[in-house]
Design a protein around this motif. Sequence first.
Motif, PDB file in Angstrom:
ATOM      1  N   ILE A   1      47.241 -11.320  51.218  1.00 54.71           N
ATOM      2  CA  ILE A   1      48.650 -11.091  50.889  1.00 54.71           C
ATOM      3  C   ILE A   1      49.527 -11.237  52.132  1.00 54.71           C
ATOM      4  O   ILE A   1      50.694 -11.649  52.043  1.00 54.71           O
ATOM      5  N   GLU A   2      48.963 -10.927  53.319  1.00 49.34           N
ATOM      6  CA  GLU A   2      49.744 -11.069  54.542  1.00 49.34           C
ATOM      7  C   GLU A   2      50.058 -12.542  54.822  1.00 49.34           C
ATOM      8  O   GLU A   2      51.075 -12.862  55.434  1.00 49.34           O
ATOM      9  N   VAL A   3      49.178 -13.418  54.374  1.00 51.03           N
ATOM     10  CA  VAL A   3      49.407 -14.870  54.520  1.00 51.03           C
ATOM     11  C   VAL A   3      50.315 -15.380  53.412  1.00 51.03           C
ATOM     12  O   VAL A   3      51.247 -16.159  53.658  1.00 51.03           O
ATOM     13  N   ALA A   4      50.064 -14.921  52.191  1.00 45.50           N
ATOM     14  CA  ALA A   4      50.767 -15.477  51.028  1.00 45.50           C
ATOM     15  C   ALA A   4      52.273 -15.212  51.059  1.00 45.50           C
ATOM     16  O   ALA A   4      53.049 -16.002  50.504  1.00 45.50           O
ATOM     17  N   VAL A   5      52.715 -14.123  51.708  1.00 41.65           N
ATOM     18  CA  VAL A   5      54.150 -13.798  51.671  1.00 41.65           C
ATOM     19  C   VAL A   5      54.922 -14.429  52.821  1.00 41.65           C
ATOM     20  O   VAL A   5      56.161 -14.399  52.810  1.00 41.65           O
ATOM     21  N   GLN A   6      54.249 -14.984  53.800  1.00 46.64           N
ATOM     22  CA  GLN A   6      54.964 -15.529  54.960  1.00 46.64           C
ATOM     23  C   GLN A   6      55.873 -16.677  54.528  1.00 46.64           C
ATOM     24  O   GLN A   6      55.440 -17.631  53.884  1.00 46.64           O
ATOM     25  N   GLY A   7      57.153 -16.556  54.890  1.00 45.40           N
ATOM     26  CA  GLY A   7      58.138 -17.573  54.530  1.00 45.40           C
ATOM     27  C   GLY A   7      58.732 -17.372  53.155  1.00 45.40           C
ATOM     28  O   GLY A   7      59.703 -18.048  52.799  1.00 45.40           O
ATOM     29  N   GLU A   8      58.161 -16.465  52.374  1.00 46.19           N
ATOM     30  CA  GLU A   8      58.728 -16.173  51.054  1.00 46.19           C
ATOM     31  C   GLU A   8      59.847 -15.148  51.199  1.00 46.19           C
ATOM     32  O   GLU A   8      60.034 -14.558  52.259  1.00 46.19           O
ATOM     33  N   ILE A   9      60.578 -14.905  50.112  1.00 50.61           N
ATOM     34  CA  ILE A   9      61.643 -13.914  50.171  1.00 50.61           C
ATOM     35  C   ILE A   9      61.126 -12.569  49.654  1.00 50.61           C
ATOM     36  O   ILE A   9      60.180 -12.516  48.860  1.00 50.61           O
ATOM     37  N   VAL A  10      61.736 -11.503  50.135  1.00 44.23           N
ATOM     38  CA  VAL A  10      61.265 -10.156  49.793  1.00 44.23           C
ATOM     39  C   VAL A  10      61.166  -9.944  48.281  1.00 44.23           C
ATOM     40  O   VAL A  10      60.184  -9.363  47.794  1.00 44.23           O
ATOM     41  N   PRO A  11      62.160 -10.401  47.474  1.00 41.62           N
ATOM     42  CA  PRO A  11      62.058 -10.149  46.028  1.00 41.62           C
ATOM     43  C   PRO A  11      60.832 -10.792  45.370  1.00 41.62           C
ATOM     44  O   PRO A  11      60.472 -10.405  44.253  1.00 41.62           O
ATOM     45  N   ASP A  12      60.204 -11.756  46.014  1.00 43.96           N
ATOM     46  CA  ASP A  12      59.007 -12.369  45.422  1.00 43.96           C
ATOM     47  C   ASP A  12      57.729 -11.615  45.779  1.00 43.96           C
ATOM     48  O   ASP A  12      56.651 -11.954  45.279  1.00 43.96           O
ATOM     49  N   PHE A  13      57.837 -10.613  46.668  1.00 48.90           N
ATOM     50  CA  PHE A  13      56.627  -9.877  47.047  1.00 48.90           C
ATOM     51  C   PHE A  13      55.918  -9.237  45.846  1.00 48.90           C
ATOM     52  O   PHE A  13      54.690  -9.377  45.706  1.00 48.90           O
ATOM     53  N   PRO A  14      56.635  -8.534  44.945  1.00 50.57           N
ATOM     54  CA  PRO A  14      55.914  -7.925  43.805  1.00 50.57           C
ATOM     55  C   PRO A  14      55.188  -8.960  42.956  1.00 50.57           C
ATOM     56  O   PRO A  14      54.080  -8.697  42.473  1.00 50.57           O
ATOM     57  N   LEU A  15      55.792 -10.124  42.785  1.00 48.42           N
ATOM     58  CA  LEU A  15      55.150 -11.173  41.982  1.00 48.42           C
ATOM     59  C   LEU A  15      53.871 -11.664  42.652  1.00 48.42           C
ATOM     60  O   LEU A  15      52.818 -11.809  42.009  1.00 48.42           O
ATOM     61  N   ILE A  16      53.952 -11.919  43.963  1.00 47.42           N
ATOM     62  CA  ILE A  16      52.765 -12.385  44.695  1.00 47.42           C
ATOM     63  C   ILE A  16      51.681 -11.303  44.668  1.00 47.42           C
ATOM     64  O   ILE A  16      50.505 -11.584  44.436  1.00 47.42           O
ATOM     65  N   ASN A  17      52.106 -10.080  44.898  1.00 50.15           N
ATOM     66  CA  ASN A  17      51.175  -8.947  44.884  1.00 50.15           C
ATOM     67  C   ASN A  17      50.467  -8.862  43.528  1.00 50.15           C
ATOM     68  O   ASN A  17      49.247  -8.703  43.449  1.00 50.15           O
ATOM     69  N   LYS A  18      51.231  -8.987  42.450  1.00 57.90           N
ATOM     70  CA  LYS A  18      50.652  -8.875  41.107  1.00 57.90           C
ATOM     71  C   LYS A  18      49.659 -10.008  40.847  1.00 57.90           C
ATOM     72  O   LYS A  18      48.624  -9.794  40.210  1.00 57.90           O
ATOM     73  N   SER A  19      49.963 -11.186  41.346  1.00 56.55           N
ATOM     74  CA  SER A  19      49.058 -12.320  41.097  1.00 56.55           C
ATOM     75  C   SER A  19      47.723 -12.155  41.818  1.00 56.55           C
ATOM     76  O   SER A  19      46.719 -12.735  41.416  1.00 56.55           O
ATOM     77  N   LEU A  20      47.711 -11.351  42.904  1.00 54.29           N
ATOM     78  CA  LEU A  20      46.458 -11.113  43.638  1.00 54.29           C
ATOM     79  C   LEU A  20      45.681  -9.931  43.057  1.00 54.29           C
ATOM     80  O   LEU A  20      44.471  -9.838  43.241  1.00 54.29           O
ATOM     81  N   ASN A  21      46.387  -9.025  42.368  1.00 54.36           N
ATOM     82  CA  ASN A  21      45.775  -7.860  41.725  1.00 54.36           C
ATOM     83  C   ASN A  21      44.764  -7.164  42.644  1.00 54.36           C
ATOM     84  O   ASN A  21      43.566  -7.116  42.375  1.00 54.36           O
ATOM     85  N   LEU A  22      45.283  -6.604  43.724  1.00 55.77           N
ATOM     86  CA  LEU A  22      44.414  -5.966  44.714  1.00 55.77           C
ATOM     87  C   LEU A  22      44.169  -4.505  44.363  1.00 55.77           C
ATOM     88  O   LEU A  22      45.056  -3.821  43.855  1.00 55.77           O
ATOM     89  N   SER A  23      42.980  -4.034  44.655  1.00 56.34           N
ATOM     90  CA  SER A  23      42.612  -2.645  44.358  1.00 56.34           C
ATOM     91  C   SER A  23      42.721  -1.803  45.623  1.00 56.34           C
ATOM     92  O   SER A  23      42.096  -2.098  46.638  1.00 56.34           O
ATOM     93  N   TYR A  24      43.523  -0.735  45.544  1.00 54.68           N
ATOM     94  CA  TYR A  24      43.597   0.211  46.657  1.00 54.68           C
ATOM     95  C   TYR A  24      42.314   1.049  46.712  1.00 54.68           C
ATOM     96  O   TYR A  24      41.729   1.262  47.762  1.00 54.68           O
ATOM     97  N   ALA A  25      41.885   1.534  45.545  1.00 52.98           N
ATOM     98  CA  ALA A  25      40.705   2.388  45.492  1.00 52.98           C
ATOM     99  C   ALA A  25      39.457   1.638  45.965  1.00 52.98           C
ATOM    100  O   ALA A  25      38.575   2.213  46.599  1.00 52.98           O
ATOM    101  N   GLY A  26      39.401   0.336  45.660  1.00 47.07           N
ATOM    102  CA  GLY A  26      38.251  -0.450  46.081  1.00 47.07           C
ATOM    103  C   GLY A  26      38.152  -0.574  47.589  1.00 47.07           C
ATOM    104  O   GLY A  26      37.066  -0.784  48.137  1.00 47.07           O
ATOM    105  N   ASN A  27      39.292  -0.430  48.273  1.00 45.24           N
ATOM    106  CA  ASN A  27      39.297  -0.458  49.737  1.00 45.24           C
ATOM    107  C   ASN A  27      39.092   0.938  50.308  1.00 45.24           C
ATOM    108  O   ASN A  27      38.339   1.131  51.259  1.00 45.24           O
ATOM    109  N   ASP A  28      39.767   1.927  49.700  1.00 44.67           N
ATOM    110  CA  ASP A  28      39.724   3.297  50.211  1.00 44.67           C
ATOM    111  C   ASP A  28      38.509   4.022  49.634  1.00 44.67           C
ATOM    112  O   ASP A  28      38.640   4.957  48.858  1.00 44.67           O
ATOM    113  N   LEU A  29      37.337   3.580  50.044  1.00 46.15           N
ATOM    114  CA  LEU A  29      36.127   4.189  49.512  1.00 46.15           C
ATOM    115  C   LEU A  29      35.951   5.598  50.044  1.00 46.15           C
ATOM    116  O   LEU A  29      35.233   6.388  49.500  1.00 46.15           O
TER     117      LEU A  29
END
Length: 529
Positions: free
Chosen positions: A501-529
């Motif tokens: 996600i840190e790569v995918a948002v570079q050069g994009e506009i802030v309002p597109d962040f939620p859309l990009i984030n949703k398309s990646l569907n990242l799990s917080y719990a899966g990281n915070d074991l």
Amino acid sequence: MTERRMIDILSSMPPELSEAVISRKVKGNEIWMEIPSSLLPPVASHIKNLWGAHLVTFHAVDNRALTGDFKLIVLMALSGEDDFVVLLTSVDPAFPQYPSLTPQIPCAEWYEREIMDLMGLRASGHPELKPLVLWDDWPEGIYPLRKDFDPAQIIPQEPHAYPYRRVEGSGVFEIPVGPVHAGVIEPGHFRFSVAGEPILNLEVRLGYVHRGVEKLSESTPYAKGVMLAERISGDNGFAHSLAYCQAVESLGGAQVPERALYLRTAYAELERIYNLLGDIGGIALDVAFNVAAQHAYILRERCMELNDFITGNRFLRGVNRLGGVWIDIPSDKISKILAQLVRFKLDIKEFSSLMLRSQSVLDRLETTGRIPLEVAKELELVGPVARASGLDRDVRRDHPYAAYRHLSFRVPLRREGDVNARLCVKLEELQESISLVEQALGSLPSGEITCSSFEVPEGRTAMSLVESPRGELVHWLISGKGGRPFRHKVRDASFHNWRAIEVAVQGEIVPDFPLINKSLNLSYAGNDL
């Protein structure tokens, strides 16, 4: 094949590497090599570059009570083969350092930060060795995965600032978002550096709800560990419990009945279907395409009702057990399920057309949040996110488990790497998953759904890979005393995908962040074991 491959790999190494190998062995489809820690980067780099291997997991074991040292385990999968290379090295407790893999294998960056947090082993030469999973006031010198750590102790708080990356210049501002967000999502902090609307840099900070799952597993009997695995990442609970069961069954040499393997395959795909529909609905909602979003959520609800009809649980919890499954599907239910799936296929075909025929929607999705193939390879991305960038990997095909080797399916692939490509891959995977459920239930063998009880001897090692809805996940176990793991390493799909996600948002506009984030569907719990 694997014995031959080990000889090939060793003979391909320069003499200074091959002659330094301390020991080697073949175990099933795994090639184990013990090497000095100083040679970890060149050997791993050689196997990656020459053999097209990718990093599956990298973790440490506190072996001080047994062999007087820490062990580092690097697990790599060989390209195009169902074979793995396991690199094993020793770290002296008196000098807990090892040379960093990150300069040669960028995907190792988060692993090495995690090993530092949890085991206190420093990767020398790491470009950015700072906390990953422990909170900001965790004191130095306390490492929760070491064997002498007492989980019941009260941890003193030592406040210190987290060193975020800074971007400086005229007109550059920082936007901190989180860790608490609107809506019912998990906590995570996003630090944007922007110049007006365009995003110059994003740094993700996680670890706010680290639960100590791996430590807890070491005191949990194997049978109860299935329930613990189900709760690692709630919407991927079946995939995690399946990976855990497979690893324990491998430790004990259990032979799971054929019928249970087919049932596990059907359940795994039912979990994938409702997850994919949730992802697609989220993408539609974030581009204000409410009609399509509601269609997706209705379909998702129907899928979860189907799960409830089959198992009594919408999230398929309580289905897996060691040696098989708890819940069979009788023939009268199968005919009803197959009838539902026929309706599903038709509805999803119509829904896909709805999602992809609106030009205004496509304008938002195409070229947004692009992740090039080179980046996908460098970060070792997994699942639909990787396949949307052209990285052709799928555990079900490459390292088949359950009944997948007996079923026919296609792995959808796109090359654009943008939000639209991720949407298209998920839409196509929906059809494949429905087909897999039909095939699994249509050819369900007769017989038992679980094997007889089995013992797990102490000191064995086993791993299990599963293609969860988010992609490849791994459970890796060393058996211990008293019917419990000595070490249980879990690597969720999102652990590899968060950095994308840190790569995918570079050069994009802030309002597109939620859309990009949703398309990646990242799990917080899966990281915070």
